[in-house]
Design a protein around this motif. Structure first.
Motif, PDB file in Angstrom:
ATOM      1  N   ILE B 103       3.187  11.503  -0.689  1.00 46.65           N
ATOM      2  CA  ILE B 103       1.301  11.090  -0.386  1.00 46.65           C
ATOM      3  C   ILE B 103       1.641  11.160  -2.192  1.00 46.65           C
ATOM      4  CG2 ILE B 103      -0.255  12.094   0.358  1.00 46.65           C
ATOM      5  CD1 ILE B 103       0.958  13.568   2.254  1.00 46.65           C
ATOM      6  N   LEU B 104       0.263   9.818  -2.337  1.00 53.40           N
ATOM      7  CA  LEU B 104      -0.205   9.932  -4.077  1.00 53.40           C
ATOM      8  C   LEU B 104      -1.396   9.186  -3.587  1.00 53.40           C
ATOM      9  CD1 LEU B 104       3.177   7.415  -5.377  1.00 53.40           C
ATOM     10  CD2 LEU B 104       2.699  10.433  -5.662  1.00 53.40           C
ATOM     11  N   ARG B 105      -2.207   9.377  -4.842  1.00 50.08           N
ATOM     12  CA  ARG B 105      -3.556   9.087  -5.063  1.00 50.08           C
ATOM     13  C   ARG B 105      -3.218   7.812  -5.649  1.00 50.08           C
ATOM     14  NH1 ARG B 105      -4.243  10.233  -9.585  1.00 50.08           N
ATOM     15  NH2 ARG B 105      -2.749  12.009  -9.754  1.00 50.08           N
ATOM     16  N   VAL B 106      -4.428   6.747  -4.640  1.00 45.46           N
ATOM     17  CA  VAL B 106      -4.051   5.404  -4.882  1.00 45.46           C
ATOM     18  C   VAL B 106      -5.663   4.902  -4.987  1.00 45.46           C
ATOM     19  CG1 VAL B 106      -3.941   3.208  -3.099  1.00 45.46           C
ATOM     20  CG2 VAL B 106      -2.158   4.573  -3.024  1.00 45.46           C
ATOM     21  N   GLU B 107      -6.005   4.717  -5.804  1.00 47.23           N
ATOM     22  CA  GLU B 107      -7.525   3.976  -6.183  1.00 47.23           C
ATOM     23  C   GLU B 107      -8.067   2.641  -6.375  1.00 47.23           C
ATOM     24  OE1 GLU B 107      -8.414   6.114  -9.870  1.00 47.23           O
ATOM     25  OE2 GLU B 107     -10.441   4.848  -9.928  1.00 47.23           O
ATOM     26  N   TYR B 108      -8.957   2.207  -6.076  1.00 43.27           N
ATOM     27  CA  TYR B 108      -8.601   0.790  -6.119  1.00 43.27           C
ATOM     28  C   TYR B 108     -10.562   0.545  -6.321  1.00 43.27           C
ATOM     29  CZ  TYR B 108      -9.776  -3.925  -4.868  1.00 43.27           C
ATOM     30  OH  TYR B 108     -10.796  -5.670  -5.163  1.00 43.27           O
ATOM     31  N   SER B 109     -10.963  -0.121  -7.075  1.00 49.84           N
ATOM     32  CA  SER B 109     -11.994  -0.349  -7.845  1.00 49.84           C
ATOM     33  C   SER B 109     -12.980   0.938  -7.564  1.00 49.84           C
ATOM     34  CB  SER B 109     -12.823  -1.699  -6.721  1.00 49.84           C
ATOM     35  OG  SER B 109     -14.051  -0.879  -5.404  1.00 49.84           O
ATOM     36  N   ARG B 110     -12.644   2.584  -8.270  1.00 50.19           N
ATOM     37  CA  ARG B 110     -13.288   3.374  -8.194  1.00 50.19           C
ATOM     38  C   ARG B 110     -13.417   4.325  -7.036  1.00 50.19           C
ATOM     39  NH1 ARG B 110     -17.843   1.503 -11.112  1.00 50.19           N
ATOM     40  NH2 ARG B 110     -16.613  -0.309 -12.586  1.00 50.19           N
ATOM     41  N   ASN B 168      -3.327 -10.079  -7.092  1.00 54.08           N
ATOM     42  CA  ASN B 168      -3.754  -9.487  -8.074  1.00 54.08           C
ATOM     43  C   ASN B 168      -4.726  -8.568  -8.448  1.00 54.08           C
ATOM     44  OD1 ASN B 168      -1.920 -12.171  -9.268  1.00 54.08           O
ATOM     45  ND2 ASN B 168      -3.383 -13.406  -9.006  1.00 54.08           N
ATOM     46  N   ASN B 169      -5.427  -8.352  -7.393  1.00 59.29           N
ATOM     47  CA  ASN B 169      -6.110  -7.133  -7.768  1.00 59.29           C
ATOM     48  C   ASN B 169      -5.577  -5.968  -8.164  1.00 59.29           C
ATOM     49  OD1 ASN B 169      -8.527  -8.268  -5.261  1.00 59.29           O
ATOM     50  ND2 ASN B 169      -8.634  -8.731  -7.120  1.00 59.29           N
ATOM     51  N   GLN B 170      -6.101  -5.138  -9.302  1.00 64.84           N
ATOM     52  CA  GLN B 170      -5.322  -4.283  -9.128  1.00 64.84           C
ATOM     53  C   GLN B 170      -5.527  -2.817  -8.931  1.00 64.84           C
ATOM     54  OE1 GLN B 170      -6.158  -2.146 -13.351  1.00 64.84           O
ATOM     55  NE2 GLN B 170      -3.997  -2.784 -14.063  1.00 64.84           N
ATOM     56  N   LEU B 171      -4.422  -1.992  -8.076  1.00 63.07           N
ATOM     57  CA  LEU B 171      -4.940  -0.562  -7.550  1.00 63.07           C
ATOM     58  C   LEU B 171      -3.783   0.556  -8.912  1.00 63.07           C
ATOM     59  CD1 LEU B 171      -5.308  -0.490  -4.536  1.00 63.07           C
ATOM     60  CD2 LEU B 171      -2.924  -1.093  -3.891  1.00 63.07           C
ATOM     61  N   LEU B 172      -4.419   1.405  -8.782  1.00 59.99           N
ATOM     62  CA  LEU B 172      -3.947   2.637  -9.433  1.00 59.99           C
ATOM     63  C   LEU B 172      -3.215   3.390  -8.553  1.00 59.99           C
ATOM     64  CD1 LEU B 172      -6.732   3.626 -11.741  1.00 59.99           C
ATOM     65  CD2 LEU B 172      -4.970   1.959 -12.350  1.00 59.99           C
ATOM     66  N   ILE B 173      -1.758   3.568  -8.790  1.00 60.68           N
ATOM     67  CA  ILE B 173      -1.518   4.565  -7.752  1.00 60.68           C
ATOM     68  C   ILE B 173      -0.902   5.754  -8.601  1.00 60.68           C
ATOM     69  CG2 ILE B 173       0.526   5.148  -6.569  1.00 60.68           C
ATOM     70  CD1 ILE B 173       0.457   1.806  -5.958  1.00 60.68           C
ATOM     71  N   ASN B 174      -1.727   7.099  -8.690  1.00 63.46           N
ATOM     72  CA  ASN B 174      -1.654   8.584  -9.639  1.00 63.46           C
ATOM     73  C   ASN B 174      -1.578   7.440 -11.277  1.00 63.46           C
ATOM     74  OD1 ASN B 174      -0.831   9.905  -7.887  1.00 63.46           O
ATOM     75  ND2 ASN B 174       1.008  10.602  -8.049  1.00 63.46           N
ATOM     76  N   ASP B 175      -2.551   6.699 -11.150  1.00 67.61           N
ATOM     77  CA  ASP B 175      -3.604   7.133 -12.476  1.00 67.61           C
ATOM     78  C   ASP B 175      -2.550   6.009 -13.299  1.00 67.61           C
ATOM     79  OD1 ASP B 175      -5.701   8.616 -12.333  1.00 67.61           O
ATOM     80  OD2 ASP B 175      -4.621   9.688 -12.738  1.00 67.61           O
ATOM     81  N   VAL B 176      -1.282   4.660 -11.997  1.00 64.08           N
ATOM     82  CA  VAL B 176      -0.700   3.502 -12.478  1.00 64.08           C
ATOM     83  C   VAL B 176      -1.182   2.528 -12.337  1.00 64.08           C
ATOM     84  CG1 VAL B 176       1.513   3.091 -13.149  1.00 64.08           C
ATOM     85  CG2 VAL B 176       1.526   5.171 -13.176  1.00 64.08           C
ATOM     86  N   PRO B 177      -1.373   1.128 -12.920  1.00 61.79           N
ATOM     87  CA  PRO B 177      -1.779   0.045 -12.619  1.00 61.79           C
ATOM     88  C   PRO B 177      -0.836  -0.619 -12.287  1.00 61.79           C
ATOM     89  CG  PRO B 177      -1.964   0.161 -14.970  1.00 61.79           C
ATOM     90  CD  PRO B 177      -1.754   1.733 -14.152  1.00 61.79           C
ATOM     91  N   PHE B 178      -1.250  -1.023 -10.712  1.00 57.04           N
ATOM     92  CA  PHE B 178      -0.236  -2.161  -9.535  1.00 57.04           C
ATOM     93  C   PHE B 178      -0.802  -3.479  -9.574  1.00 57.04           C
ATOM     94  CE2 PHE B 178       2.388   1.642  -9.906  1.00 57.04           C
ATOM     95  CZ  PHE B 178       3.866   1.036  -9.745  1.00 57.04           C
ATOM     96  N   ARG B 179      -0.255  -4.808  -9.883  1.00 55.97           N
ATOM     97  CA  ARG B 179      -0.894  -5.971  -9.573  1.00 55.97           C
ATOM     98  C   ARG B 179      -0.134  -5.789  -8.178  1.00 55.97           C
ATOM     99  NH1 ARG B 179       0.372 -10.907 -10.183  1.00 55.97           N
ATOM    100  NH2 ARG B 179       2.614 -10.551 -10.291  1.00 55.97           N
ATOM    101  N   VAL B 180      -1.301  -6.469  -7.522  1.00 53.34           N
ATOM    102  CA  VAL B 180      -0.852  -6.707  -5.915  1.00 53.34           C
ATOM    103  C   VAL B 180      -0.452  -7.803  -6.257  1.00 53.34           C
ATOM    104  CG1 VAL B 180      -1.948  -7.604  -3.094  1.00 53.34           C
ATOM    105  CG2 VAL B 180      -2.837  -5.536  -5.040  1.00 53.34           C
ATOM    106  N   VAL B 181       0.941  -8.430  -5.123  1.00 58.66           N
ATOM    107  CA  VAL B 181       1.640  -9.387  -5.759  1.00 58.66           C
ATOM    108  C   VAL B 181       1.126 -10.031  -3.889  1.00 58.66           C
ATOM    109  CG1 VAL B 181       2.935  -9.741  -7.470  1.00 58.66           C
ATOM    110  CG2 VAL B 181       3.556  -8.554  -5.196  1.00 58.66           C
ATOM    111  N   GLY B 182       1.211  -9.085  -3.238  1.00 54.74           N
ATOM    112  CA  GLY B 182       1.896  -9.741  -1.601  1.00 54.74           C
ATOM    113  C   GLY B 182       0.996  -8.611  -0.541  1.00 54.74           C
ATOM    114  N   ILE B 183       1.058  -9.635   0.422  1.00 49.63           N
ATOM    115  CA  ILE B 183      -0.678  -8.969   1.645  1.00 49.63           C
ATOM    116  C   ILE B 183       0.472  -9.451   2.955  1.00 49.63           C
ATOM    117  CG2 ILE B 183      -2.437  -8.683   2.712  1.00 49.63           C
ATOM    118  CD1 ILE B 183      -4.105  -9.049   0.179  1.00 49.63           C
TER     119      ILE B 183
END
Ligand code: ATP
Ligand code: MG
Lengths: 226, 398
Positions: B103-110, B168-183
């Protein structure tokens, strides 16, 4: 000698109301012959209705024998009796006793239904009889939509439905005014002309004069005079 | 003859609509409850089975023993990366994929949420997605072991954040930025549609947890027997873990039957409740059949006077009870099915689009037949008593 349709032989009927016992009939003897129009008279409580119930095999006597066309009905089962009654006897009651949810034609068809007559025959016979008693224009009316006299005509039509040998009428004019009552008696006389035996209880001496003979009841027994 | 009775009884019912409706109400409620529950649980069962079908029968799940762990990611996992090596060595195994859930913190567009993030082995992730029958609605697979990339489920992209998520949107997982490559396309249940998948290496790096594993998904070679394979895996693991047995090895079939067992218990309880309401309905029919008989004692007397036998009188009343039962049954089945469909709509809004409430013709007919049976048996005593009345006494009534 002619054979009677109905013969009551020393018939007793005892009702028990708790401890007390009422002897509605106390050794009644009578015979009704085919084609007769018989009036039954007597004071209130003398056992007229009870006697008619015995004649019509609606109830079993407490003691004595009832013969319908020579057969002792006291030995019949309730269901056999119902079948036999349905074929040979028609009833007309003081309070009409029609089924309130059924139309005139369906009320007249009902006794035929219980005899297993086909629906087509039920309807054609019922229509024919209702026309004969002067209700050809009231076939689809329910009892609530008919006058007392009309209801009693429907009841007479119903009593004739299975072409019975005998019609029993317990004060058929009791709930009707005198002129309507007279018309009902006329209707019964007409039915009697078709060789149907009629037994009618009435308080009205004038009406009883229309009958071939009168049976007088007193204290549950037949008497010569009142 | 029989049509005559039908006509007579229908006539009675038509002229006494209110009483008739009150009589059937109990039956309607009881049958509707049963049918709603049956149709929902039938739907549930077939949707679960459908999911297992795509999952495949040639799979085995190794997980920590249920009683010894709580939810995954709480640190109570008892499986380790060593266990994967053990399982992989079993001859029947085609591949063994380890999953780690945290279970982690996930952040998108604040907007911040806490949710499960799953780490899956990079080298197997394409195979897994194919084997699970999943498709991408946007984008594609992860491109490398260590690049900060994420694949998300349908709900994460559309329903979780105020703003919808695209590649290509950015998701922060525990403050680390990840790029969305697949939905992923929707699967139909909210849990599976809410996955956030990153490579195991990335997850281990974020959490610092390099040893433990939440679950191992084993794919077997073609033609191997799942039950025997499960036995082998179990034995090897026991040996390797020095007789420690704090893990479960379950075949897909066993998982399904576990599901079905739970479902069956739930179903039994619910049907028990529905049955009670049906008993209440039967009591209702009995009392109102009694009322109907009492109400019509005079009519029964008349019918008998004009030649109806006891059996004929009884037929009339039994037919009345039976018709009320059939009517109540039909309405109850329809209402129950509608109620089930209502639950389906609610479930769909909650994300369980895979749930399709279904009602087999057999169940529908059974429901109606059952209602008729209950009505008939509860009408039997009143009808019998009605038929035994003495016509003279009966006619005095009313
Ligand atoms: N079911 C019954 N239970 C108890 N007593 C009854 C019953 N039926 C009739 N009786 C009694 O039997 C006697 C005869 O009754 P029945 O009805 O035959 O008289 P009736 O001559 O027809 O009288 P009415 O002219 O008032 O109609 C009466 O005393 C009556 O109270
Ligand atoms: Mg009388």
């Amino acid at each position: 000698m002619r054979k009677p349709i109905i013969r009551l032989e020393n018939v007793w009927k005892t009702y028990s109301l708790g401890e007390a016992k009422v002897n509605a009939l106390q050794g009644l003897d009578l015979e009704i012959f085919p084609g007769e129009f018989v009036a039954v008279q007597g004071p209130s409580g003398s056992g007229k209705s009870t006697a008619v119930n015995m004649i019509g095999s609606l109830d079993y006597p407490s003691r004595g024998k009832v013969y319908l066309n020579g057969r002792d009905i006291t030995s019949f089962s309730e269901s056999d009796l119902a079948q036999l009654r349905g074929q040979t006897i028609g009833f007309v009651f003081q309070s009409f006793n029609l089924l309130p949810t059924l139309s005139a034609i369906d009320n007249v068809a009902l006794p035929m239904m219980f005899q297993g007559v086909s629906r087509q025959k039920q309807l054609s016979t019922a229509r024919e009889i209702l026309v004969r008693v002067g209700l050809g224009h009231r076939l689809d009316n329910r009892p609530g939509q008919l006058s007392g006299g009309e209801q009693q005509r429907v009841a007479i039509a119903r009593a004739m439905a299975n072409n019975p040998e005998m019609i029993l009428a317990d004060e058929p004019t009791g709930n009707l005014d005198s002129s309507t009552g007279k018309a009902i008696i006329e209707l019964l006389k007409e039915v009697n002309k078709e060789k149907k035996t009629i037994v009618m209880v009435t308080h009205d001496v004038k009406l009883s004069r229309e009958a071939d003979r009168t049976i007088y009841l007193k204290d549950g027994k037949a008497v010569k005079r009142l | 003859m029989i049509p005559d009775y039908f006509r007579l009884v229908l006539n009675q019912l038509r002229r006494r609509t209110l009483r008739a409706s009150l009589t059937v109400l109990g039956i309607i409620i009881g049958i509707a409850a049963i049918i709603a529950l049956l149709s929902i649980s039938q739907g549930l069962k077939s949707s679960i089975e459908e999911q297992f079908q795509t999952f495949g029968v040639d799979r085995i799940i190794v997980s920590p023993k249920a009683s010894q762990t709580s939810a995954p990611g709480t640190g109570a996992t008892t499986l380790t990366t060593d266990d994967i090596t053990t399982v992989e060595k079993v001859p029947d195994v085609s591949y063994a994929a380890a999953f780690l859930l945290e279970i982690l913190r996930v952040e998108y567009s604040r907007q911040k949420i806490s949710t499960y993030v799953t780490g899956l082995p990079f080298d197997l992730h394409k195979q897994l997605i194919k084997d699970y029958g999943l498709k991408f609605s946007e984008g594609n697979y992860l491109s490398s072991l260590s690049s900060r990339e994420v694949i998300v489920g349908h709900r994460i992209a559309t329903d979780t954040f105020d703003k919808s998520l695209h590649i290509n949107n950015q998701l922060l997982i525990n403050d680390v930025p990840f790029r969305v490559v697949g939905i992923l396309e929707s699967i139909g249940n909210p849990e599976d549609d809410s996955v956030i998948w990153i490579s195991m290496d990335n997850l281990q790096e974020i959490t610092g947890n390099k040893k433990s594993v939440s679950m191992i998904d084993v794919k077997l070679n073609k033609g191997s027997d799942p039950i025997q394979a499960a036995e082998k895996i179990k034995r090897r693991l026991q040996q390797a873990r020095e007789d420690d047995e704090s893990f479960d090895v379950l075949t897909a079939d066993q998982l399904l039957s576990q599901f079905n067992l739970v479902l069956g218990i739930v179903q039994a309880v619910l049907i028990g409740i529905a049955f009670i309401s049906l008993v209440v309905g039967a009591v209702g029919i009995t009392t109102s059949m009694y009322a109907a008989v009492t109400e019509r004692i005079a009519e029964i007397g008349i019918m008998k006077a004009i030649g109806a036998t006891n059996n004929q009188v009884m037929s009339v009343f039994l037919l009345e009870a039976g018709l009320l039962g059939v009517f109540g049954g039909v309405v109850g089945v329809l209402l129950g099915f509608l109620a089930g469909k209502g639950v389906e709509t609610i479930a769909h809004q909650a994300g369980f689009t895979i749930l399709t409430v279904s009602l087999s013709p057999g169940t529908a007919i059974g429901g109606v037949a059952f209602a008729a049976l209950v009505a008939l048996s509860s009408g039997l005593v009143p009808a019998y008593q009605a038929s035994r009345l003495n016509p003279v006494d009966a006619m005095r009534f009313g």
